[in-house]
Structure formats: C-alpha cells, structure tokens
Design a protein around this motif. Structure first.
Motif, PDB file in Angstrom:
ATOM      1  N   VAL A 111     -28.079  12.903 -25.365  1.00 60.01           N
ATOM      2  CA  VAL A 111     -26.953  13.585 -24.731  1.00 60.01           C
ATOM      3  C   VAL A 111     -27.533  14.373 -23.564  1.00 60.01           C
ATOM      4  O   VAL A 111     -28.480  15.129 -23.741  1.00 60.01           O
ATOM      5  CB  VAL A 111     -26.235  14.552 -25.695  1.00 60.01           C
ATOM      6  CG1 VAL A 111     -25.038  15.203 -25.001  1.00 60.01           C
ATOM      7  CG2 VAL A 111     -25.817  13.849 -26.966  1.00 60.01           C
ATOM      8  N   GLU A 112     -26.966  14.196 -22.379  1.00 60.91           N
ATOM      9  CA  GLU A 112     -27.590  14.805 -21.203  1.00 60.91           C
ATOM     10  C   GLU A 112     -26.546  15.149 -20.151  1.00 60.91           C
ATOM     11  O   GLU A 112     -25.526  14.474 -20.015  1.00 60.91           O
ATOM     12  CB  GLU A 112     -28.609  13.829 -20.617  1.00 60.91           C
ATOM     13  CG  GLU A 112     -29.474  14.407 -19.514  1.00 60.91           C
ATOM     14  CD  GLU A 112     -30.581  13.464 -19.098  1.00 60.91           C
ATOM     15  OE1 GLU A 112     -31.270  13.763 -18.096  1.00 60.91           O
ATOM     16  OE2 GLU A 112     -30.749  12.415 -19.750  1.00 60.91           O
ATOM     17  N   ARG A 113     -26.839  16.217 -19.419  1.00 58.62           N
ATOM     18  CA  ARG A 113     -26.094  16.525 -18.195  1.00 58.62           C
ATOM     19  C   ARG A 113     -26.945  16.039 -17.028  1.00 58.62           C
ATOM     20  O   ARG A 113     -28.016  16.574 -16.757  1.00 58.62           O
ATOM     21  CB  ARG A 113     -25.838  18.012 -18.054  1.00 58.62           C
ATOM     22  CG  ARG A 113     -25.132  18.399 -16.747  1.00 58.62           C
ATOM     23  CD  ARG A 113     -25.287  19.874 -16.459  1.00 58.62           C
ATOM     24  NE  ARG A 113     -24.659  20.266 -15.207  1.00 58.62           N
ATOM     25  CZ  ARG A 113     -25.224  20.173 -13.997  1.00 58.62           C
ATOM     26  NH1 ARG A 113     -26.454  19.675 -13.869  1.00 58.62           N
ATOM     27  NH2 ARG A 113     -24.578  20.571 -12.918  1.00 58.62           N
ATOM     28  N   LEU A 114     -26.474  15.001 -16.334  1.00 57.57           N
ATOM     29  CA  LEU A 114     -27.185  14.486 -15.177  1.00 57.57           C
ATOM     30  C   LEU A 114     -26.829  15.318 -13.946  1.00 57.57           C
ATOM     31  O   LEU A 114     -25.768  15.957 -13.888  1.00 57.57           O
ATOM     32  CB  LEU A 114     -26.814  13.025 -14.939  1.00 57.57           C
ATOM     33  CG  LEU A 114     -27.037  12.058 -16.114  1.00 57.57           C
ATOM     34  CD1 LEU A 114     -26.549  10.659 -15.732  1.00 57.57           C
ATOM     35  CD2 LEU A 114     -28.502  12.026 -16.526  1.00 57.57           C
ATOM     36  N   ASP A 115     -27.715  15.317 -12.946  1.00 59.02           N
ATOM     37  CA  ASP A 115     -27.438  16.040 -11.703  1.00 59.02           C
ATOM     38  C   ASP A 115     -26.101  15.601 -11.127  1.00 59.02           C
ATOM     39  O   ASP A 115     -25.753  14.407 -11.146  1.00 59.02           O
ATOM     40  CB  ASP A 115     -28.534  15.764 -10.674  1.00 59.02           C
ATOM     41  CG  ASP A 115     -29.834  16.491 -11.006  1.00 59.02           C
ATOM     42  OD1 ASP A 115     -29.818  17.358 -11.891  1.00 59.02           O
ATOM     43  OD2 ASP A 115     -30.864  16.177 -10.374  1.00 59.02           O
ATOM     44  N   GLY A 116     -25.354  16.588 -10.619  1.00 60.30           N
ATOM     45  CA  GLY A 116     -23.998  16.322 -10.148  1.00 60.30           C
ATOM     46  C   GLY A 116     -22.972  16.604 -11.221  1.00 60.30           C
ATOM     47  O   GLY A 116     -21.796  16.314 -11.050  1.00 60.30           O
ATOM     48  N   ASN A 117     -23.431  17.159 -12.342  1.00 55.72           N
ATOM     49  CA  ASN A 117     -22.571  17.496 -13.478  1.00 55.72           C
ATOM     50  C   ASN A 117     -21.882  16.273 -14.063  1.00 55.72           C
ATOM     51  O   ASN A 117     -20.674  16.236 -14.280  1.00 55.72           O
ATOM     52  CB  ASN A 117     -21.532  18.559 -13.095  1.00 55.72           C
ATOM     53  CG  ASN A 117     -20.946  19.244 -14.315  1.00 55.72           C
ATOM     54  OD1 ASN A 117     -21.608  19.357 -15.357  1.00 55.72           O
ATOM     55  ND2 ASN A 117     -19.713  19.707 -14.196  1.00 55.72           N
ATOM     56  N   ILE A 118     -22.706  15.250 -14.317  1.00 53.47           N
ATOM     57  CA  ILE A 118     -22.229  14.018 -14.940  1.00 53.47           C
ATOM     58  C   ILE A 118     -22.724  13.989 -16.380  1.00 53.47           C
ATOM     59  O   ILE A 118     -23.920  14.155 -16.634  1.00 53.47           O
ATOM     60  CB  ILE A 118     -22.750  12.776 -14.188  1.00 53.47           C
ATOM     61  CG1 ILE A 118     -22.424  12.864 -12.690  1.00 53.47           C
ATOM     62  CG2 ILE A 118     -22.184  11.505 -14.813  1.00 53.47           C
ATOM     63  CD1 ILE A 118     -20.966  12.991 -12.371  1.00 53.47           C
ATOM     64  N   GLY A 119     -21.833  13.766 -17.329  1.00 58.74           N
ATOM     65  CA  GLY A 119     -22.233  13.661 -18.726  1.00 58.74           C
ATOM     66  C   GLY A 119     -22.777  12.278 -19.040  1.00 58.74           C
ATOM     67  O   GLY A 119     -22.309  11.267 -18.495  1.00 58.74           O
ATOM     68  N   TYR A 120     -23.757  12.224 -19.936  1.00 59.13           N
ATOM     69  CA  TYR A 120     -24.352  10.941 -20.333  1.00 59.13           C
ATOM     70  C   TYR A 120     -24.578  10.940 -21.841  1.00 59.13           C
ATOM     71  O   TYR A 120     -25.187  11.856 -22.395  1.00 59.13           O
ATOM     72  CB  TYR A 120     -25.684  10.715 -19.611  1.00 59.13           C
ATOM     73  CG  TYR A 120     -26.424   9.468 -20.063  1.00 59.13           C
ATOM     74  CD1 TYR A 120     -26.004   8.204 -19.652  1.00 59.13           C
ATOM     75  CD2 TYR A 120     -27.526   9.552 -20.915  1.00 59.13           C
ATOM     76  CE1 TYR A 120     -26.674   7.057 -20.070  1.00 59.13           C
ATOM     77  CE2 TYR A 120     -28.202   8.421 -21.337  1.00 59.13           C
ATOM     78  CZ  TYR A 120     -27.770   7.174 -20.910  1.00 59.13           C
ATOM     79  OH  TYR A 120     -28.429   6.039 -21.323  1.00 59.13           O
ATOM     80  N   LEU A 121     -24.040   9.916 -22.502  1.00 61.97           N
ATOM     81  CA  LEU A 121     -24.232   9.719 -23.942  1.00 61.97           C
ATOM     82  C   LEU A 121     -24.854   8.351 -24.173  1.00 61.97           C
ATOM     83  O   LEU A 121     -24.323   7.341 -23.695  1.00 61.97           O
ATOM     84  CB  LEU A 121     -22.891   9.769 -24.685  1.00 61.97           C
ATOM     85  CG  LEU A 121     -22.086  11.060 -24.614  1.00 61.97           C
ATOM     86  CD1 LEU A 121     -20.701  10.844 -25.239  1.00 61.97           C
ATOM     87  CD2 LEU A 121     -22.812  12.190 -25.325  1.00 61.97           C
ATOM     88  N   ASP A 122     -25.952   8.302 -24.904  1.00 60.36           N
ATOM     89  CA  ASP A 122     -26.587   7.039 -25.284  1.00 60.36           C
ATOM     90  C   ASP A 122     -26.343   6.852 -26.771  1.00 60.36           C
ATOM     91  O   ASP A 122     -26.938   7.534 -27.612  1.00 60.36           O
ATOM     92  CB  ASP A 122     -28.087   7.112 -24.981  1.00 60.36           C
ATOM     93  CG  ASP A 122     -28.806   5.799 -25.269  1.00 60.36           C
ATOM     94  OD1 ASP A 122     -28.162   4.855 -25.764  1.00 60.36           O
ATOM     95  OD2 ASP A 122     -30.021   5.732 -25.021  1.00 60.36           O
TER      96      ASP A 122
END
Length: 323
Positions: free
Chosen positions: A100-111
């Motif tokens: 679970v991560e917040r990518l630069d640009g405030n984009i959420g990422y779930l693997d």
C-alpha cells in the motif's frame, strides 16, 4: 498408483462438478485410458498433470485440476482442517495485500496478490483503504493476483460505490440450485472512494476472484483496466483431498454478472487499454498524474505531480480495446 485414487477423483468430479454432462464425459474417457493401462507407473505428480490435461480436453475449465497438495495440507483432510490451514496462510500473506503506497502526485497504489475471505481479511482491507482514502486517484494492481473469495471482492468493491444499491455479481451454486447475489454494502468503516478515477492493472496471471474484481468494475464502468487479457477462470471451486498428498479442485458454481449476463470463463477479462503487463503501472500512473494536473488539487500536489510526470519515460502509444 492405485486405480482407487483415480476412481475416487472421478467420483468427486461426477458428484460435484457444475456441469454434470461434461463430468460424465470426462470420467468415461479417463476410465477408458485407465483400463488401457495408460496411467501405469506414474507417480502422483505425473498422474495429476496427466489427469488435469485430459480433464481440460473435454471440460476446458482452468479451475478443474488434480494436483499434489502442499506439505502444510497433508494432515488437513476435513473441511474444518483445510479452513484452519487457509486462515494461517492468508494471515501470513498479509491477507493478500502486498503493498500500500502513496505515490508522488498523491496517487494511491494497492498491490493485491489474493482476495481474502472477508471475515478474516476485513480489518486489513479497511486499513488499506484508509491509507489511500485521501488520494486523487487509485491504482489497483492485480497483475499477480491468482484468486480468492467472492465476499472479499464485494468488500473491496463496496468502497468504490456510494451505497448498498450496486449489484456486483451473482453466483449460481450447482448442488443447491440457488443463486447468491453480491451487493455493495450499506455501511463501511472509513471513507468510500468516490468521484475519483480508479485504474486496475491486469495480466495473463490474473485469475479467478482477481478476475471477478476487474470484470465487475469494468462492467459497472467504475474503473479503467490496463494491461493484458486475464487467464479466464470464472467458476468458484472447492478442494477435495483424494489422499493426504493428492487433491482434485472442482468448480461447483458459476458466476453470472448482472450487467452482462455472462462471465469471463475461457475468454478472460479484456483490458480497456492494452499494453504489455510490465508497462501497465507506468501507463496508469501517467494517466493518474494527468488527471491531477487537469484538476483542482492543492498547489503542492500539482507541483509534485508535474515533477513525477516529467520524470516518466516518454509514453508509447497504447492500444485502446473496443468494447
């Protein structure tokens, strides 16, 4: 290898498979081969591979398999024992949530590598969605997701819809003749993820409940699918031990999507934007950053998104697949 092993597997097949006529035809073909001595001298792994291939010849069902059981299952012969093993495995796998991560640009990422049974993995799902709840767009990576449980899919999906009025999927059970409907949930802990884009990454590895996840949101127009066509297994399955070390997995039900009236069995789920699986994340991230820059995000987020977009490699033309 004892012929009783083959006969026990075929008995389960004929009693439980969702398509009885195909089960009988496959069993008859395997019995003819067994009588001709074609399985003599095979060990369990070889027998499992051979039977699986021959079942597929007639049934063309990717969930229908005979296979060697994992060492952790050798002592698990009852349903309760197998559930206990699953409970421990899914816990150690962090309920299928690899990242679970917040990518630069405030984009959420779930693997997401598995879809857990909701009563076991619900707290983890809630926690993951809380961590991405204030992002501008969400990327859900299912490229290595090999399946799971339908009620876990419906819990994940409930965060993407506003109330309890979205019919997500239905599953017809062959033994009972009943159809169970899965709907979005009326109450959820935390915030729902609404009015923001969702991108779902898929590949030829994506399978079973992972495919249901992407098929449902695609049919409902809630997400953009990016990557490659999925593997194509739409039949919920149970595992039946034949010996402590050998099992048959038998589809006992079939999915019936309320929008399409069908499912993804044999065809897989076709992406909206077709790119090689290894390029799917970059493609989705670029689109998410472009969404941020076109919107009204805070100046600091816009600046971060611009820097992230400038740092991406030039985009290759993506193939949009017609609906």
């Amino acid at each position: 290898m004892s012929p009783n092993v083959i006969e026990e597997a075929l008995a389960v097949l004929c009693a439980r498979y969702i398509f009885p006529e195909k089960a009988e035809a496959a069993a008859a073909a395997i019995r003819r081969r067994e009588q001709a001595g074609e399985y003599a001298g095979l060990d369990e792994r070889q027998l499992g591979e051979r039977l699986t291939a021959e079942l597929f010849e007639i049934c063309e069902d990717t969930h229908l398999r005979v296979r060697v059981r994992g060492a952790e299952l050798h002592a698990a012969l009852t349903q309760d024992e197998m559930v206990a093993v699953y409970r421990e495995q899914i816990k150690l796998a962090n309920y299928g949530i690899a990242r679970v991560e917040r990518l630069d640009g405030n984009i959420g990422y779930l693997d997401l590598r598995q879809i857990p049974e909701a009563s076991m993995g619900g707290r983890a799902i809630v926690a993951a969605m809380e961590l991405v709840s204030h992002t501008e767009a969400l990327i859900i990576d299912l490229r290595r997701n090999r399946g799971g449980v339908p009620n876990g899919v419906s819990l994940w999906h409930s965060y993407l819809f506003p109330d309890d009025e979205t019919h997500l999927n239905s599953i017809y059970d062959g033994e009972s003749g009943n159809t169970r409907q899965y709907w979005s949930q009326a109450y959820l802990p935390g915030e729902r993820y609404l009015d923001r884009p969702v991108y779902v990454l898929i590949s030829g590895v994506t399978f079973s409940a992972g495919e249901e996840f992407c098929y449902n949101v695609q049919a409902l127009g809630r997400a953009t699918l990016i990557g490659q066509t999925t593997r194509g297994g739409a039949h919920p399955t149970r595992f039946f031990p034949i010996t402590p070390t050998l099992e048959i997995t038998v589809p006992i039900a079939r999915a019936v999507n309320p929008v399409t009236g069908g499912n993804w069995e044999g065809t897989g789920v076709v992406p909206d934007i077709e790119v090689p699986a290894e390029e799917a994340l970059a493609t989705a991230y670029r689109r998410a950053l472009e969404h941020v820059l076109a919107g009204s995000a805070a100046a600091a987020v816009q600046e971060e998104a611009r820097a992230a977009l400038d740092g991406l490699a030039p985009a290759e033309p993506a193939e949009t697949v017609a609906a």
